[in-house]
Design an enzyme around this catalytic site. Sequence first.
Site, PDB file in Angstrom:
ATOM      1  CB  CYS A 171      55.215  58.341  39.485  1.00 59.22           C
ATOM      2  SG  CYS A 171      55.664  57.107  38.379  1.00 59.22           S
ATOM      3  CD  GLU A 213      53.419  53.682  39.739  1.00 58.52           C
ATOM      4  OE1 GLU A 213      53.537  54.425  40.950  1.00 58.52           O
ATOM      5  OE2 GLU A 213      53.288  54.066  38.487  1.00 58.52           O
TER       6      GLU A 213
END
Length: 511
Positions: free
Chosen positions: A288, A254
């Site tokens: 993010c 990720e």
Amino acid sequence: MSTTESTAGTASAQAAESARPTELSSLNPATGEVIATHPIADDDAVRAAVAKARAAAATWGGLSFADRKRALLRWSSRLVARADEFCDLIHAENGKPRDDAYLELMLALEHIAWAAKNAEKVLKPKKVSPGALMSNFAASIEQRPLGVVGVIGPWNYPVYTPNGSLAYALAAGNTVVFKPSEYSTAIGNFVGQAFVDANPDLPEGVFVTINGFGATGAALVRAGVDKIAFTGSTATGKKIMAAAAETLTPVLLECGGKDAVIVAADADIAAAADAVAYGATMNSGQTCAGVERVYVDKSIREPFLAEVKKILSNVHAGSDDKASYGPMTMPSQIDIVRRHIESALANGGTAVLGGPESVHAPYIEPVVLVDVDESSDAVSEETFGPTVTIRTVENIDEAVDLANNSKYGLGSAVYSRKHGLEIARRLRAGATSVNSVLGFAAIASLPFGGVGDSGIGRIHGAPGLLEFTSPHSIAVQRFTIPGMALLSYKRTDSTMKLLRKVVPLLHGRNK
């Protein structure tokens, strides 16, 4: 190589090993104060941790789904019981306001509960059809735990984000070895110890925490785990993937994002502006899947910009109770944010709020940059700070093209009263919120992950549980059919003649 050269090389390696630090300090990013010190796990310690987790894997993986569910929910209860203490620690070590720390904990608890309560439904053995030609067989799929999962966590959301791997891997029957970021080591140890304290009857090794810098994470990749789950930068993710490839260790990555928001002509301007302002600056922009790029229809440009500017003019960084968000957690990120602001202005952009002067370490005030060239680092690279670029577009087609023109593809958002879902389906991203930002991250049943440089694999939801298992296909012959021994040398010519008649009936009439 001569004996002298070999001896010198060995001595040099030993010297380098002895020069490595043996402790790391957890620091308050606002003050630099040392919160705690932690021993650094060297290669031997990492291997020992994995061995301990391996020894516990048979016991943990052998428990029923109900037993693992109870253990995970006891963990949740322990975190809730110590929530105030935990949020104080998150505020001290990560820098975010205590309310934001509590929200992060709340989301992590939601995911623990979902994984615990849904693991059996998602992972229990499932019967599948054997097909007409194999009708004398019973076919089923069993999802088996991988064994030991290594989790390397981030510092920006040190509870919520790694929990997407920790809770789901545990619920699937794996043991875990967790290396928290060096910037959130105390937080990571708190999470791990809470699980151990909540489950004193479990064998040691179900949840093991190791501390260290990048070298410790690299050692974990090489330590014989059955999967690595990593959250962090794309550059580091690529290095981990390359190292894991040497042993064909599967990875879940990720990585970074450069998430876009499209604000259509029929958007609720006030709601869109509020979401963009929050999504761009919450957690100091260190998200993010936060808002980094906005594409707004020309017909509503001016009122939208005015509203964003008005909201963010009253948003400020700090560590007191009145602050909207805290300091930058990682000091080196401050220089990246400053460079991106300067790059935007040098590439034709205009700062309608803030600018280079907004950077006063360890804090950065909100910065709004308008009509920045798409080739600028501020648009093409992950900034990870409380800044946002806003570009005017002629129509939705242009907005979609620009939003998709990125090597990243993590989250996204669309604001439109009538066409939100239609626009969302055109975006190249792992997740999209319509008329909200980050809604997908709070819904435990939705998988989360990206495409392109944003990563590989998914956490959360049913796909998040399946990530930490391997399917085992089982075919059981229930009875034999005379003359139909297809997988045998006893197969007869008459059987093949029959098949040549049956197969066209089954598969030859499709048009």
